[in-house]
Design an enzyme around this catalytic site. Structure first.
Site, PDB file in Angstrom:
ATOM      1  N   GLY A 116       0.809  -1.196   0.000  1.00 53.93           N
ATOM      2  CA  GLY A 116       0.000   0.000   0.000  1.00 53.93           C
ATOM      3  C   GLY A 116       0.849   1.254   0.000  1.00 53.93           C
ATOM      4  O   GLY A 116       0.504   2.256  -0.644  1.00 53.93           O
ATOM      5  N   THR A 117       1.966   1.223   0.705  1.00 57.62           N
ATOM      6  CA  THR A 117       2.882   2.363   0.722  1.00 57.62           C
ATOM      7  C   THR A 117       3.433   2.639  -0.669  1.00 57.62           C
ATOM      8  O   THR A 117       3.511   3.789  -1.107  1.00 57.62           O
ATOM      9  CB  THR A 117       4.029   2.115   1.714  1.00 57.62           C
ATOM     10  OG1 THR A 117       3.496   2.029   3.042  1.00 57.62           O
ATOM     11  CG2 THR A 117       5.067   3.210   1.661  1.00 57.62           C
ATOM     12  N   GLN A 164      -7.714   1.934   5.175  1.00 56.41           N
ATOM     13  CA  GLN A 164      -8.462   1.526   6.366  1.00 56.41           C
ATOM     14  C   GLN A 164      -9.931   1.245   6.093  1.00 56.41           C
ATOM     15  O   GLN A 164     -10.579   0.567   6.882  1.00 56.41           O
ATOM     16  CB  GLN A 164      -8.340   2.605   7.452  1.00 56.41           C
ATOM     17  CG  GLN A 164      -6.965   2.715   8.072  1.00 56.41           C
ATOM     18  CD  GLN A 164      -6.578   1.477   8.859  1.00 56.41           C
ATOM     19  OE1 GLN A 164      -7.404   0.660   9.256  1.00 56.41           O
ATOM     20  NE2 GLN A 164      -5.285   1.319   9.091  1.00 56.41           N
ATOM     21  N   SER A 220      -4.268  -1.385   0.683  1.00 56.38           N
ATOM     22  CA  SER A 220      -3.249  -2.326   1.153  1.00 56.38           C
ATOM     23  C   SER A 220      -3.918  -3.602   1.629  1.00 56.38           C
ATOM     24  O   SER A 220      -4.747  -3.574   2.545  1.00 56.38           O
ATOM     25  CB  SER A 220      -2.434  -1.693   2.291  1.00 56.38           C
ATOM     26  OG  SER A 220      -1.356  -2.509   2.663  1.00 56.38           O
ATOM     27  N   ALA A 221      -3.541  -4.738   1.036  1.00 59.64           N
ATOM     28  CA  ALA A 221      -4.268  -5.988   1.263  1.00 59.64           C
ATOM     29  C   ALA A 221      -4.236  -6.460   2.708  1.00 59.64           C
ATOM     30  O   ALA A 221      -5.219  -7.019   3.207  1.00 59.64           O
ATOM     31  CB  ALA A 221      -3.716  -7.079   0.341  1.00 59.64           C
ATOM     32  N   HIS A 222      -3.127  -6.259   3.418  1.00 51.77           N
ATOM     33  CA  HIS A 222      -3.052  -6.804   4.773  1.00 51.77           C
ATOM     34  C   HIS A 222      -3.945  -6.051   5.748  1.00 51.77           C
ATOM     35  O   HIS A 222      -4.162  -6.510   6.872  1.00 51.77           O
ATOM     36  CB  HIS A 222      -1.602  -6.816   5.276  1.00 51.77           C
ATOM     37  CG  HIS A 222      -1.028  -5.480   5.588  1.00 51.77           C
ATOM     38  ND1 HIS A 222      -0.947  -4.990   6.867  1.00 51.77           N
ATOM     39  CD2 HIS A 222      -0.498  -4.530   4.788  1.00 51.77           C
ATOM     40  CE1 HIS A 222      -0.394  -3.801   6.851  1.00 51.77           C
ATOM     41  NE2 HIS A 222      -0.095  -3.494   5.605  1.00 51.77           N
ATOM     42  N   CYS A 246       5.333   8.525  23.948  1.00 57.36           N
ATOM     43  CA  CYS A 246       6.339   7.813  24.734  1.00 57.36           C
ATOM     44  C   CYS A 246       6.317   6.315  24.461  1.00 57.36           C
ATOM     45  O   CYS A 246       6.623   5.511  25.326  1.00 57.36           O
ATOM     46  CB  CYS A 246       6.143   8.103  26.218  1.00 57.36           C
ATOM     47  SG  CYS A 246       4.434   8.259  26.712  1.00 57.36           S
TER      48      CYS A 246
END
Length: 466
Positions: free
Chosen positions: A69-70, A177, A194-196, A320
């Site tokens: 996807g990136t 998403q 993005s498939a995952h 943090c």
């Protein structure tokens, strides 16, 4: 173990597993070849493309598969910007886009382009009017996610797309998403996924470029995937990704209603069970499976470890956590509390009893973390630089990281009279967000910040009894 981090990566869907195993035997050959094995691989690839295009709502010849996807985001942005270079070099993004979009914007700016970052409301959504105001005659491309990956807020894509179309500007939508829950409405021009994220295997993304959109792929030309995604196609992964997308879409209506009921339960119960908590994001216009809340006086990394010990896998955008020393850019843009941030994203099939157990465990877990950090239960005195003659105190929190500056502020707020001030000295970036958020939650007045020799003084006026 209860896995509550589907927004990072959803478990492999059973249908995807079956399709992957079957296509390993049938789809290993080169789909560009004309012999039998090649034709068989081409049939699998074409069928997967048609299934994915049907789910997205586009033509099959508008969709290509990428290695992630990136990669789809990077290629989509660079190709669209290059295709419209004669128009100008102005790019628009929202302040809460995924890092892949923001990193592409940084590269574009470094190469001489200009970028406008549209701010968001406290809910995490952009205002369509604010987005429209950012459009310029030299705008080459606009980007807007369909829903936020950290807080689940859905964006007004249709309204923004209409404004972009009127201005003649293509809109790229990062739909990673939301694709599991339905197609993206509106007249968008480019789309990535993005498939995952929807239960397919990792290493498969998709990029859609509508017909008529000017697009110039960057890098060496490759004959595969219409020249837009170089390299040998991962046919087993692609087949499994398309099968998973079709399967989750078939289940989406029922599963969306069921998971929304569970996340609504968490949204309602967490503030009742845990004091000093802010649930962030839009309560209505949001993804059905995702919610985020932030806890005062809590170290996000420690809280995640404690929840992991209790059998719950969640994630955090807190400043943090071990992966970053700066606040989440999403929470920062929203102007909400970043301390002790917890994102819960339920995968399909999550049981109600697992959510109930999470709600049982959470209050004690947060209390344990707060106790370890010395968070105030009442208002005990601490060592401070006393200038009480004029009703003020100075708390030196230099060198201390979140949430310690806020904890020390909370400990001494009762030591000044109503109308008195406290200056918290801090060199932690998170304090710039979390001290104003604390003031809003606790009914105190935040007066602003003052530069100091080693850091910043955050000035708070006590408004009323605690």
């Amino acid at each position: 173990m209860s896995y509550f981090d589907a927004a990072s990566s959803a478990p492999l869907h059973p249908v995807a597993r079956q399709a992957l195993q079957a296509s390993l035997d049938e789809g290993w050959a080169d789909p560009a070849r004309l012999y039998r094995e090649g034709r068989r691989a081409r049939l699998l690839l074409d069928a997967a493309r048609e299934a994915a295009a049907d789910a997205v709502g586009c033509r099959p010849d508008e969709l290509v598969f990428t290695s992630s996807g990136t990669r789809a985001v990077h290629d989509g942005i660079s190709g669209a910007l290059a295709g419209r270079r004669r128009v100008g070099r102005h790019l628009i993004v929202s302040a809460v886009e995924h890092s892949s979009v923001l990193h592409s914007a940084e590269v574009h700016q470094g190469q001489g382009g200009t970028v406008t970052e549209v701010p968001v409301l406290r809910t995490g959504a952009v205002s369509p009017d604010a987005y429209s105001a950012a459009l310029r005659p030299d705008t080459a491309l606009a980007c807007l996610q369909s829903a936020n990956h950290e807080v689940g807020t859905e964006q007004p894509v249709a309204a923004v797309a209409a404004a972009c179309r009127e201005a003649g500007v293509p809109l790229l939508v990062d739909a990673a998403q939301s694709l599991a829950w339905g197609p993206v409405e509106g007249g968008w021009s480019l789309l990535t996924g993005s498939a995952h994220k929807w239960g397919g295997p990792s290493g498969v993304g998709l990029l859609v470029v509508r017909k008529g959109v000017r697009y110039a792929p960057q890098g060496p030309v490759d004959e595969r995937e219409s020249g837009r995604a170089p390299g040998f196609e991962n046919i087993p992964g692609i087949v499994a990704a398309a099968a998973a997308l079709r399967a989750v879409r078939a289940e989406a209506a029922a599963e969306s209603a069921r998971l929304r009921e569970l996340t609504d339960r968490i949204r309602a119960r967490v503030p009742e069970l845990v004091p000093d908590v802010e649930v962030v994001g839009d309560p209505m216009r949001r993804l059905p499976h995702l919610l985020t809340f932030s806890c005062l006086y809590v170290d996000g990394e420690t809280l995640l470890h404690e929840l992991d010990r209790e059998g719950f896998s969640v994630s955090s955008g807190s400043s943090c956590t071990s992966s970053t020393l700066t606040p989440s850019h999403v929470l920062k843009a929203m102007g909400v509390l970043t301390e002790g941030n917890v994102r819960v994203s339920l995968p399909s099939g999550t049981r109600a009893q697992d959510v109930d157990r999470f709600l049982d465990v959470l209050p004690g877990t947060v209390a344990t973390v707060r106790e370890k950090l010395g968070a105030p239960v009442t208002a005990p005195a601490v060592s401070v630089q006393d200038d009480s003659l004029d009703g003020s105190l100075v708390v030196d929190a230099l060198g201390k990281r979140c949430p310690i500056p806020v904890i020390e502020l909370a400990k001494v707020i009762g030591d000044v009279p109503v109308g008195g001030t406290i200056r918290v000295l801090s060199d932690d970036e998170a304090a710039r967000l979390d001290i104003p958020a604390w003031c809003e939650m606790r009914g105190q007045e935040y007066l602003g910040e003052e530069p100091t020799e080693k850091g910043t003084a955050y000035v708070v006026r006590r408004q009323a009894p605690l």
